[in-house]
Design a protein around this motif. Sequence first.
Motif, PDB file in Angstrom:
ATOM      1  N   TYR A 581      42.076  40.288 -56.442  1.00 35.55           N
ATOM      2  CA  TYR A 581      42.747  39.949 -55.026  1.00 35.55           C
ATOM      3  C   TYR A 581      41.694  38.649 -54.974  1.00 35.55           C
ATOM      4  CZ  TYR A 581      45.459  41.953 -51.495  1.00 35.55           C
ATOM      5  OH  TYR A 581      46.512  42.373 -50.742  1.00 35.55           O
ATOM      6  N   PHE A 582      42.754  37.329 -54.577  1.00 33.71           N
ATOM      7  CA  PHE A 582      42.128  36.085 -54.708  1.00 33.71           C
ATOM      8  C   PHE A 582      41.973  35.648 -53.192  1.00 33.71           C
ATOM      9  CE2 PHE A 582      43.675  36.439 -58.821  1.00 33.71           C
ATOM     10  CZ  PHE A 582      42.727  36.248 -59.585  1.00 33.71           C
ATOM     11  N   GLU A 583      42.390  36.152 -52.220  1.00 45.53           N
ATOM     12  CA  GLU A 583      42.291  35.963 -50.787  1.00 45.53           C
ATOM     13  C   GLU A 583      41.641  37.096 -50.106  1.00 45.53           C
ATOM     14  OE1 GLU A 583      45.750  34.433 -48.922  1.00 45.53           O
ATOM     15  OE2 GLU A 583      45.706  32.398 -50.030  1.00 45.53           O
ATOM     16  N   ILE A 584      40.940  36.653 -49.023  1.00 48.91           N
ATOM     17  CA  ILE A 584      40.273  37.782 -47.957  1.00 48.91           C
ATOM     18  C   ILE A 584      41.483  38.401 -47.150  1.00 48.91           C
ATOM     19  CG2 ILE A 584      38.699  38.290 -46.387  1.00 48.91           C
ATOM     20  CD1 ILE A 584      36.734  36.225 -47.843  1.00 48.91           C
ATOM     21  N   PRO A 585      41.889  39.746 -46.943  1.00 51.72           N
ATOM     22  CA  PRO A 585      42.948  39.622 -45.877  1.00 51.72           C
ATOM     23  C   PRO A 585      42.637  39.089 -44.557  1.00 51.72           C
ATOM     24  CG  PRO A 585      42.404  41.699 -47.228  1.00 51.72           C
ATOM     25  CD  PRO A 585      41.402  40.604 -47.619  1.00 51.72           C
ATOM     26  N   CYS A 586      43.579  38.572 -43.982  1.00 55.17           N
ATOM     27  CA  CYS A 586      43.243  37.825 -42.678  1.00 55.17           C
ATOM     28  C   CYS A 586      42.622  38.573 -41.673  1.00 55.17           C
ATOM     29  CB  CYS A 586      44.381  37.400 -42.113  1.00 55.17           C
ATOM     30  SG  CYS A 586      45.195  36.123 -42.931  1.00 55.17           S
ATOM     31  N   HIS A 587      42.751  39.995 -41.361  1.00 52.78           N
ATOM     32  CA  HIS A 587      42.004  40.867 -40.464  1.00 52.78           C
ATOM     33  C   HIS A 587      40.692  40.877 -40.844  1.00 52.78           C
ATOM     34  CE1 HIS A 587      44.180  43.496 -43.491  1.00 52.78           C
ATOM     35  NE2 HIS A 587      43.287  44.119 -43.063  1.00 52.78           N
ATOM     36  N   TYR A 588      39.979  40.365 -42.039  1.00 50.36           N
ATOM     37  CA  TYR A 588      38.631  40.633 -42.457  1.00 50.36           C
ATOM     38  C   TYR A 588      37.944  39.293 -42.398  1.00 50.36           C
ATOM     39  CZ  TYR A 588      39.290  45.202 -43.861  1.00 50.36           C
ATOM     40  OH  TYR A 588      39.777  46.386 -43.845  1.00 50.36           O
ATOM     41  N   LEU A 589      38.936  38.217 -41.653  1.00 50.56           N
ATOM     42  CA  LEU A 589      38.307  36.952 -41.261  1.00 50.56           C
ATOM     43  C   LEU A 589      38.594  36.950 -39.551  1.00 50.56           C
ATOM     44  CD1 LEU A 589      39.721  34.664 -44.060  1.00 50.56           C
ATOM     45  CD2 LEU A 589      37.419  35.472 -43.824  1.00 50.56           C
ATOM     46  N   PRO A 590      37.683  37.438 -38.826  1.00 47.01           N
ATOM     47  CA  PRO A 590      38.102  38.099 -37.414  1.00 47.01           C
ATOM     48  C   PRO A 590      38.096  36.657 -36.828  1.00 47.01           C
ATOM     49  CG  PRO A 590      36.242  39.271 -38.161  1.00 47.01           C
ATOM     50  CD  PRO A 590      36.329  38.359 -39.410  1.00 47.01           C
ATOM     51  N   LEU A 591      39.102  36.687 -35.702  1.00 43.89           N
ATOM     52  CA  LEU A 591      39.538  35.537 -34.894  1.00 43.89           C
ATOM     53  C   LEU A 591      37.997  35.125 -34.050  1.00 43.89           C
ATOM     54  CD1 LEU A 591      43.100  36.247 -33.896  1.00 43.89           C
ATOM     55  CD2 LEU A 591      42.244  34.872 -35.467  1.00 43.89           C
ATOM     56  N   ARG A 592      36.927  36.208 -33.828  1.00 43.43           N
ATOM     57  CA  ARG A 592      35.929  35.849 -33.106  1.00 43.43           C
ATOM     58  C   ARG A 592      35.091  34.938 -33.762  1.00 43.43           C
ATOM     59  NH1 ARG A 592      31.122  35.908 -31.619  1.00 43.43           N
ATOM     60  NH2 ARG A 592      30.405  37.224 -29.718  1.00 43.43           N
ATOM     61  N   TRP A 593      35.048  34.645 -35.223  1.00 43.68           N
ATOM     62  CA  TRP A 593      34.252  33.778 -36.013  1.00 43.68           C
ATOM     63  C   TRP A 593      35.149  32.681 -36.405  1.00 43.68           C
ATOM     64  CZ3 TRP A 593      29.927  34.766 -34.547  1.00 43.68           C
ATOM     65  CH2 TRP A 593      29.202  35.947 -34.490  1.00 43.68           C
ATOM     66  N   ARG A 594      36.461  32.423 -36.122  1.00 46.46           N
ATOM     67  CA  ARG A 594      37.082  31.401 -36.605  1.00 46.46           C
ATOM     68  C   ARG A 594      36.953  30.062 -35.536  1.00 46.46           C
ATOM     69  NH1 ARG A 594      43.300  33.724 -38.467  1.00 46.46           N
ATOM     70  NH2 ARG A 594      42.455  35.287 -39.751  1.00 46.46           N
ATOM     71  N   ARG A 595      37.422  29.078 -36.264  1.00 43.01           N
ATOM     72  CA  ARG A 595      37.133  27.798 -35.352  1.00 43.01           C
ATOM     73  C   ARG A 595      38.300  27.723 -34.256  1.00 43.01           C
ATOM     74  NH1 ARG A 595      35.421  23.336 -39.017  1.00 43.01           N
ATOM     75  NH2 ARG A 595      34.934  24.033 -40.900  1.00 43.01           N
ATOM     76  N   THR A 596      37.738  27.490 -33.141  1.00 46.18           N
ATOM     77  CA  THR A 596      38.926  27.241 -31.991  1.00 46.18           C
ATOM     78  C   THR A 596      38.668  25.983 -31.442  1.00 46.18           C
ATOM     79  OG1 THR A 596      36.916  28.043 -30.349  1.00 46.18           O
ATOM     80  CG2 THR A 596      38.601  29.725 -31.459  1.00 46.18           C
ATOM     81  N   ASN A 597      39.935  25.689 -30.666  1.00 45.16           N
ATOM     82  CA  ASN A 597      39.967  24.208 -30.163  1.00 45.16           C
ATOM     83  C   ASN A 597      39.022  23.993 -29.289  1.00 45.16           C
ATOM     84  OD1 ASN A 597      40.911  21.560 -29.875  1.00 45.16           O
ATOM     85  ND2 ASN A 597      42.836  22.366 -28.749  1.00 45.16           N
ATOM     86  N   SER A 598      39.033  25.239 -28.224  1.00 46.27           N
ATOM     87  CA  SER A 598      38.357  25.173 -26.860  1.00 46.27           C
ATOM     88  C   SER A 598      38.150  26.592 -26.467  1.00 46.27           C
ATOM     89  CB  SER A 598      39.044  24.185 -25.907  1.00 46.27           C
ATOM     90  OG  SER A 598      40.094  25.141 -25.266  1.00 46.27           O
ATOM     91  N   LEU A 599      37.192  26.734 -25.590  1.00 44.32           N
ATOM     92  CA  LEU A 599      37.108  28.209 -24.921  1.00 44.32           C
ATOM     93  C   LEU A 599      38.023  28.495 -24.136  1.00 44.32           C
ATOM     94  CD1 LEU A 599      33.161  27.687 -23.860  1.00 44.32           C
ATOM     95  CD2 LEU A 599      34.164  28.638 -25.864  1.00 44.32           C
ATOM     96  N   SER A 600      39.071  27.861 -23.710  1.00 39.92           N
ATOM     97  CA  SER A 600      40.307  28.332 -23.026  1.00 39.92           C
ATOM     98  C   SER A 600      41.333  28.836 -24.078  1.00 39.92           C
ATOM     99  CB  SER A 600      40.772  26.989 -22.236  1.00 39.92           C
ATOM    100  OG  SER A 600      41.288  26.074 -23.111  1.00 39.92           O
ATOM    101  N   THR A 601      41.233  28.571 -25.419  1.00 32.80           N
ATOM    102  CA  THR A 601      42.047  29.369 -26.187  1.00 32.80           C
ATOM    103  C   THR A 601      41.857  30.850 -26.066  1.00 32.80           C
ATOM    104  OG1 THR A 601      41.824  27.312 -27.783  1.00 32.80           O
ATOM    105  CG2 THR A 601      42.824  29.271 -28.662  1.00 32.80           C
ATOM    106  N   LYS A 602      42.971  31.455 -26.185  1.00 38.04           N
ATOM    107  CA  LYS A 602      42.971  32.927 -25.893  1.00 38.04           C
ATOM    108  C   LYS A 602      42.980  33.512 -27.083  1.00 38.04           C
ATOM    109  CE  LYS A 602      42.968  36.932 -23.614  1.00 38.04           C
ATOM    110  NZ  LYS A 602      41.942  37.344 -22.725  1.00 38.04           N
ATOM    111  N   VAL A 603      42.029  34.380 -27.540  1.00 39.15           N
ATOM    112  CA  VAL A 603      41.954  34.936 -28.690  1.00 39.15           C
ATOM    113  C   VAL A 603      42.806  36.302 -28.704  1.00 39.15           C
ATOM    114  CG1 VAL A 603      40.479  36.168 -30.627  1.00 39.15           C
ATOM    115  CG2 VAL A 603      40.071  33.898 -29.461  1.00 39.15           C
TER     116      VAL A 603
END
Length: 699
Positions: A581-603
């Motif tokens: 497997y050459f990519e990490i499944p997306c759900h194991y890169l949690p949105l909580r730890w991803r880059r976000t544009n602003s705090l108003s972005t709803k996760v």
Amino acid sequence: MLEEHGIPMDQGSFSMDVVNNAEDSFDRSRLSLESMKDQIPYVGQKFVTHDAAYDFYSEFAKRTGFSIRRHRTEGKDGVGSGLTRLYFVCHRAGNTPIKVTTDDLKQRRNRKSSRCGCSAYLRVSKTMDMGIPEWRITGFKNYHNHELLEPNEVRFLPAYRKISENDKSRILMFAKTGISVQQMMRLLELEKCVEPGYLSFTEKDVRNLLQTCKKVDQIDIHDLLRICRNIKERDTNFRYEFMMDVNNKLENIAWSYAPSIQSYEIFGDVVLFDTSRRLPTFDMPLGIWIGINNYGMPCLFGCVLLREESMLSFSWAIKTFLSFMNGRAPQTVLTDQNMYLKEAIDIEIPQTKHAFAIWLIAAKFPAWFNSILGERYNEWKVELYRLHNLKNIDDFELSWDEMISSFGFCSNKHIADLFAIRNLWALPYLRNHFFAGMMAPCLSKSINSFIQRFLSLRTHFTHFIEQVAVAVDFKNQAAEQQMVQQNICLKTCGPMESQAAAILTPYAFDKLQDELVSASQYTAFQIDDGSFVARQHTKRDGGRKVIWIPEKEILSCSCNMFEFSGILCRHALRVLSAVNYFEIPCHYLPLRWRRTNSLSTKVITEAASNEHDERIKILQSMVAALVSEASKSTECLNLAYEEVSLLLSRLREQPVTEHMSTEIKQTVVSSNSIPVLSWADDSFKSGTNKTEVGQIISN
């Protein structure tokens, strides 16, 4: 690195998985003053921090017969290379100018100053040794032009006259009984078993404390509430609640700001409710709700001032906080070891996992164990942290018995209490719950610094709420600047690392990168039940069991690191490599730890259930892979930019129904903005106008 002259330096950091057995990792800035009682400062002496150097010089000054103060600094924290040089001088250094006035009718009081131009000083400078910052003494002069005080006199200097929080509580309790200050002093002397006149403070200090508290009792509550109403008029999202007692005095007041409420929507899964602080000026416990954002930085959720620490007061604080946050309870809450608060949490938010922060408990260790253990105190603390960080419950309980026997704790009440509540603070009992890294004591320094910014404010109570907002806004601006300046450096150059670098924040990526690097030292093999065992290549047995279900892309490791921190462990990563497997499944890169544009972005964390959303998820992965490949060279970047521009132009020409357009935009904004933003921030640094990038993203 060992110190050259016997000065202990702690360069380790306490993490979820490693405890430095050689150093005390709870408080990196403190030195063992007991081991330096006979030392005199000398040029070349090294310290971990400038605060450690100050503490050392202060202790030397106290033994010698004077006190010190900070005189001058060069450089500034957070800018460039930070502080580079500091001067500590004798308290009698310098001269106080005489106050003059041209107004004959206005008289000036010229009090006699203790300053006499003393030239004694100590200078420390910051250096780098093998990439590690340290502080060295580069100047020291121990000549005084005044007489030094005797040991029984030096304690009366203002620098050494301090009233501890426990003593303040006792004094205020005595004051309610109506006894005199002299009687209070005598009672405290008897309690502490000290000779009359040998407390760390004087009657004058007690009178000043009582006078300050008396002024606070005279606060006009109407002014305070008027200020809250004014803030509410300027910002309708500002929220506050208060409660009055039968005498129309303020009982409790809680408040939260609009940015805090927005932050909670995204990062309110794990919350620290710190109630260990008090505002001495107001004689009220201060509760602070704090979280950690995706960049690993503290964010304020709300504050509460309580008249007393009781189950009813804490219940009111929790219910009020939940009302501020639209009724949403945190997934996990960390607190101090306060049984009233524990009872309130069990009643008000029973579904929330409650745990005690080890670094809040450890603040009480010196009072509990220092006198009992003596020279073995630091040795015991290192052993406790080792136990705290163990993986297995059986190992913890076996090691606990060995620790009790080794340090003679068979009948110690505090040790018995700690063991009784072990499931609330020891990691072997907590690893299957999400804590976002907030259980690590190394995080305490960042949180304490964050809190101290507004605790150190010198302001009237009615303006305190406004001043906290200013301090927090300043911290947020500094955090945003730091986020922009963070760079990512790849170490393995593998596809999984490139994928994570494009999606995760630098804070989360650093942690995942450590696991990716360590994964190369592990071997993975499949066993009879279809699961895998990941084991370090030098070991013949043991290891971690990893379950991999390829049809659903489900990974589960017995170390529970992902459940605990949201970061995939080295064992699971090694298994992914083993199954090609050459990519990490997306759900194991949690949105909580991803880059976000602003705090108003709803996760949005719920998985898509229909075919349309599934295809969008696949497209997201393709975009992440595109960013990874495009960032490898300028030629690839230019090619990707040209092709994506053409593709966007073609997509805009396609007819789209209103319903479908709205659905797609909502999905992209909530989920896919992260890889696109990371692409714009990191990849288009040269040859691309940022305005053009912003237009591409917005379109």
